[in-house]
Design a protein around this motif. Sequence first.
Motif, mmCIF file in Angstrom:
data_model
loop_
_atom_site.group_PDB
_atom_site.id
_atom_site.type_symbol
_atom_site.label_atom_id
_atom_site.label_comp_id
_atom_site.label_asym_id
_atom_site.label_seq_id
_atom_site.Cartn_x
_atom_site.Cartn_y
_atom_site.Cartn_z
ATOM 1 N N LEU A 1 0.800 -1.323 -0.097
ATOM 2 C CA LEU A 1 0.158 0.083 -0.154
ATOM 3 C C LEU A 1 0.854 1.224 0.037
ATOM 4 C CD1 LEU A 1 -3.032 -0.840 2.447
ATOM 5 C CD2 LEU A 1 -2.736 -0.992 -0.129
ATOM 6 N N ALA A 2 1.919 1.418 0.850
ATOM 7 C CA ALA A 2 2.950 2.520 0.617
ATOM 8 C C ALA A 2 3.379 2.765 -0.482
ATOM 9 C CB ALA A 2 3.991 2.389 1.707
ATOM 10 N N THR A 3 3.605 1.496 -1.288
ATOM 11 C CA THR A 3 4.144 1.649 -2.910
ATOM 12 C C THR A 3 3.230 2.161 -3.758
ATOM 13 O OG1 THR A 3 5.921 -0.259 -2.462
ATOM 14 C CG2 THR A 3 5.347 0.349 -4.742
ATOM 15 N N LEU A 4 2.171 1.555 -3.454
ATOM 16 C CA LEU A 4 0.978 2.303 -4.186
ATOM 17 C C LEU A 4 0.780 3.815 -4.077
ATOM 18 C CD1 LEU A 4 -1.540 1.707 -6.225
ATOM 19 C CD2 LEU A 4 -2.684 1.176 -4.134
ATOM 20 N N VAL A 5 0.762 4.388 -2.901
ATOM 21 C CA VAL A 5 0.929 5.609 -2.832
ATOM 22 C C VAL A 5 2.051 6.308 -3.291
ATOM 23 C CG1 VAL A 5 0.655 7.525 -0.835
ATOM 24 C CG2 VAL A 5 -0.413 5.335 -0.352
ATOM 25 N N SER A 6 3.064 5.913 -3.348
ATOM 26 C CA SER A 6 4.022 6.471 -3.794
ATOM 27 C C SER A 6 4.331 6.515 -5.296
ATOM 28 C CB SER A 6 5.690 5.877 -3.208
ATOM 29 O OG SER A 6 5.697 5.990 -2.140
ATOM 30 N N VAL A 7 4.026 5.617 -5.841
ATOM 31 C CA VAL A 7 3.481 5.441 -7.439
ATOM 32 C C VAL A 7 2.482 6.358 -7.724
ATOM 33 C CG1 VAL A 7 3.010 3.930 -9.312
ATOM 34 C CG2 VAL A 7 4.551 3.091 -7.545
ATOM 35 N N ILE B 1 3.174 7.534 5.954
ATOM 36 C CA ILE B 1 4.387 8.136 6.149
ATOM 37 C C ILE B 1 5.517 7.504 5.136
ATOM 38 C CG2 ILE B 1 6.743 8.334 7.712
ATOM 39 C CD1 ILE B 1 4.476 8.282 10.052
ATOM 40 N N ILE B 2 5.608 6.273 4.900
ATOM 41 C CA ILE B 2 6.563 5.635 4.197
ATOM 42 C C ILE B 2 6.048 5.900 2.513
ATOM 43 C CG2 ILE B 2 7.244 3.369 3.211
ATOM 44 C CD1 ILE B 2 6.801 2.245 6.003
ATOM 45 N N GLY B 3 4.681 5.894 2.221
ATOM 46 C CA GLY B 3 4.336 6.292 0.875
ATOM 47 C C GLY B 3 4.271 7.537 0.488
ATOM 48 N N PHE B 4 4.181 8.753 1.479
ATOM 49 C CA PHE B 4 3.958 10.006 0.987
ATOM 50 C C PHE B 4 5.354 10.500 0.943
ATOM 51 C CE2 PHE B 4 3.697 14.452 2.154
ATOM 52 C CZ PHE B 4 2.649 14.800 1.163
ATOM 53 N N PHE B 5 6.306 10.167 1.676
ATOM 54 C CA PHE B 5 7.570 10.757 1.676
ATOM 55 C C PHE B 5 8.617 10.107 0.478
ATOM 56 C CE2 PHE B 5 5.739 12.235 5.484
ATOM 57 C CZ PHE B 5 6.097 13.637 5.512
ATOM 58 N N ASN B 6 8.320 8.926 0.037
ATOM 59 C CA ASN B 6 9.103 8.102 -0.815
ATOM 60 C C ASN B 6 8.558 8.558 -2.409
ATOM 61 O OD1 ASN B 6 10.922 6.961 0.906
ATOM 62 N ND2 ASN B 6 9.553 5.355 1.007
ATOM 63 N N TRP B 7 7.604 9.285 -2.541
ATOM 64 C CA TRP B 7 7.397 9.431 -4.111
ATOM 65 C C TRP B 7 8.440 10.459 -4.743
ATOM 66 C CZ3 TRP B 7 6.866 14.460 -6.239
ATOM 67 C CH2 TRP B 7 6.758 15.265 -5.316
ATOM 68 N N PRO B 8 9.060 11.165 -4.409
ATOM 69 C CA PRO B 8 10.254 11.864 -5.124
ATOM 70 C C PRO B 8 11.058 11.038 -5.805
ATOM 71 C CG PRO B 8 9.983 12.967 -3.191
ATOM 72 C CD PRO B 8 9.110 11.564 -2.731
ATOM 73 N N TYR B 9 11.156 9.573 -5.246
ATOM 74 C CA TYR B 9 12.301 8.874 -6.067
ATOM 75 C C TYR B 9 11.706 8.260 -7.489
ATOM 76 C CZ TYR B 9 14.458 8.660 -1.586
ATOM 77 O OH TYR B 9 15.122 8.805 -0.514
#
Length: 339
Positions: free
Chosen positions: A130-136, A205-213
């Motif tokens: 789910l965190a990866t989905l948010v980041s993507v 936290i994990i998803g929202f702050f990892n999207w820039p990559y």
Amino acid sequence: MTAPIEVSGSEAQAQPEAVLAGVGKKAVQGRSLGQIAWMRLKRDKLALGGGVVVLLLTLMAIFAPVLVKLFGHPPDQFHRELLDPIFRTPAGPWGGMSREHPLGLEPINGRDMFSRIVYGARISLLVAFLATLVSVVIGVVAGMAAGYFGGWVDSVIARAMDVFLAFPLLLFAIALVGVVPDDASFFGLFTLKDNTLRVSLLIFIIGFFNWPYIGRIIRGQTLSLREREFVDAARSLGARSPYILFREILPNLVGPILVYATLLIPTNILFEAALSFLGVGVNPPTPSWGGMLSDAVRQQLYPIAPHFMIIPGLAIFITVMAFNLFGDGLRDALDPRAR
């Protein structure tokens, strides 16, 4: 030197050899990009092995209650009668492994390790997926907008990426998760209990702050795609920007998105395990792999019960390795320059 044989009339219209050569043969069929990628992926045995492990881990997390009912015991059930009365460690060899307890027992409490590993996979994979989905989702939308529109839009999104990349994510996660209560009521409408708030907060936290990559990768790809002929053709036909972004450019970004998502999932698994290891992940007694490692280190029983630390460590290692192998193979298979 003999003169060439000339063929004229009906013989020139139908050559017997040519007609017979084509009888019974199938027409040459083209292959789509997906079929080509699958053929390349099948040749990579390590990537296929990683994909099989990922599939098995996902099924294990989904059917955790069934597996525990068949091969184990409830994850919070104590079996102190099976522990050594002096050292409080599992009696017998290999950490008390037996037919009823395939991976042995925990020291001190005597809980079934197999059940806790299986249920721990649910937490790790749920948070990671789910965190990866948010980041993507955030990274793809922001990266396409920055790469396609350019100008001040690109400048604002690029500076936002720099801020997020420079943000001390681990310290922020520890501070935020540590101060949020376990149960919270939202405007009196509903109350989140049983680690639901903790898990939701970890995903955010994990998803929202990892999207820039992934946003930077998508931005670079979009800068290249917006100058292609099919985008110019869509503009000439009067297509608007949303149509071009989501109907013309986005389908050409599926490959990079899939590849980076498979490589981002293991990173999120390690991050969740690190937070649980530091004591700001899910609350006990809900099992998690990082929390099991934390218990092993805190109780300092690994010299006499090494399985207490080795088994959750191997679970994290195998999961991360499987996702990395599958992601590397998928990247090679989807690379148009690969042979």
